[in-house]
Scaffold this active site. Sequence first.
Site, PDB file in Angstrom:
ATOM      1  N   HIS A 117      46.651  43.017  32.396  1.00 51.52           N
ATOM      2  CA  HIS A 117      46.422  43.507  31.030  1.00 51.52           C
ATOM      3  C   HIS A 117      47.744  43.567  30.260  1.00 51.52           C
ATOM      4  CE1 HIS A 117      42.834  45.870  32.866  1.00 51.52           C
ATOM      5  NE2 HIS A 117      42.316  44.914  32.132  1.00 51.52           N
ATOM      6  N   ARG A 142      40.712  34.842  32.849  1.00 50.71           N
ATOM      7  CA  ARG A 142      41.240  34.614  34.196  1.00 50.71           C
ATOM      8  C   ARG A 142      40.713  33.344  34.820  1.00 50.71           C
ATOM      9  NH1 ARG A 142      39.888  40.648  35.721  1.00 50.71           N
ATOM     10  NH2 ARG A 142      38.465  40.105  34.054  1.00 50.71           N
TER      11      ARG A 142
HETATM   12  P1  ADP Z   1      38.660  44.301  34.099  1.00 53.59           P
HETATM   13  O1  ADP Z   1      37.842  43.038  33.952  1.00 53.59           O
HETATM   14  O2  ADP Z   1      39.868  44.122  34.935  1.00 53.59           O
HETATM   15  O3  ADP Z   1      37.853  45.530  34.420  1.00 53.59           O
HETATM   16  P2  ADP Z   1      38.748  45.057  31.315  1.00 53.59           P
HETATM   17  O4  ADP Z   1      37.297  45.122  31.133  1.00 53.59           O
HETATM   18  O5  ADP Z   1      39.526  46.279  31.042  1.00 53.59           O
HETATM   19  O6  ADP Z   1      39.255  44.569  32.721  1.00 53.59           O
HETATM   20  O7  ADP Z   1      39.309  43.815  30.536  1.00 53.59           O
HETATM   21  C1  ADP Z   1      39.914  43.818  29.299  1.00 53.59           C
HETATM   22  C2  ADP Z   1      40.399  42.427  28.973  1.00 53.59           C
HETATM   23  O8  ADP Z   1      41.505  42.100  29.808  1.00 53.59           O
HETATM   24  C3  ADP Z   1      39.380  41.312  29.204  1.00 53.59           C
HETATM   25  O9  ADP Z   1      39.548  40.365  28.162  1.00 53.59           O
HETATM   26  C4  ADP Z   1      39.794  40.700  30.496  1.00 53.59           C
HETATM   27  O10 ADP Z   1      39.429  39.339  30.589  1.00 53.59           O
HETATM   28  C5  ADP Z   1      41.287  40.845  30.424  1.00 53.59           C
HETATM   29  N1  ADP Z   1      41.908  40.851  31.722  1.00 53.59           N
HETATM   30  C6  ADP Z   1      41.659  41.681  32.747  1.00 53.59           C
HETATM   31  N2  ADP Z   1      42.440  41.397  33.802  1.00 53.59           N
HETATM   32  C7  ADP Z   1      43.204  40.328  33.439  1.00 53.59           C
HETATM   33  C8  ADP Z   1      44.184  39.529  34.099  1.00 53.59           C
HETATM   34  N3  ADP Z   1      44.536  39.775  35.365  1.00 53.59           N
HETATM   35  N4  ADP Z   1      44.739  38.506  33.405  1.00 53.59           N
HETATM   36  C9  ADP Z   1      44.349  38.265  32.144  1.00 53.59           C
HETATM   37  N5  ADP Z   1      43.428  38.957  31.464  1.00 53.59           N
HETATM   38  C10 ADP Z   1      42.859  39.987  32.099  1.00 53.59           C
END
Ligand code: ADP
Length: 163
Positions: free
Chosen positions: A17, A90
């Site tokens: 994130h 991802r």
């Molecule tokens: P998670 O899927 O880890 O529970 P969230 O729902 O909080 O995360 O995701 C918020 C945003 O961050 C989404 O757009 C998700 O694709 C992106 N995101 C989560 N983890 C990563 C990562 N490792 N690399 C890039 N983007 C990410």
Amino acid sequence: MKIWICPGSFDPVTKGHIDIISRACLMCDKLIVAVGENKQKKSVFTLEERIDFIERSLNGMKNVEVESFHGLLIDYARSKNAIGIVKGLRAVSDFEYEMQMAFLNKRMDENIETVFLMTNMNYSFLSSSAVRELALHGGPIEGLVPDSIIEDVRRKYHINSVR
Ligand code: ADP
């Protein structure tokens, strides 16, 4: 002023994130990290903890603000005068869901763009749920979440397990 929204549940925030936030804030005037509820299940960390963890991980990024939001993301984005929503991608598995959300949001407000940033290769395998699973079983979370919150993440599970 070009305002972008970076939404998520951040339960808890990961280095994946933070990588997206740090790259996105270079491309707009203000980036609002919007912390929402997890639709699938109740979050492990409270809204206040999730916001605090992100704030403590920003390392001097000056044009980033962290807020909570409820309801439709597009309504929130509009209320903030945002012109874009930025999401991280991802893998192909993220793509289908994100494309659907982007189309639905575009249908509700054609002036708000959804922008995707490709994950940093080092974090392509990383998700909040993987961090939670590791922490639950006492596994190593170093390098996966910002150093500043490692102890807080661990403590949460320790407190829960001794209750
Ligand atoms: P998670 O899927 O880890 O529970 P969230 O729902 O909080 O995360 O995701 C918020 C945003 O961050 C989404 O757009 C998700 O694709 C992106 N995101 C989560 N983890 C990563 C990562 N490792 N690399 C890039 N983007 C990410």
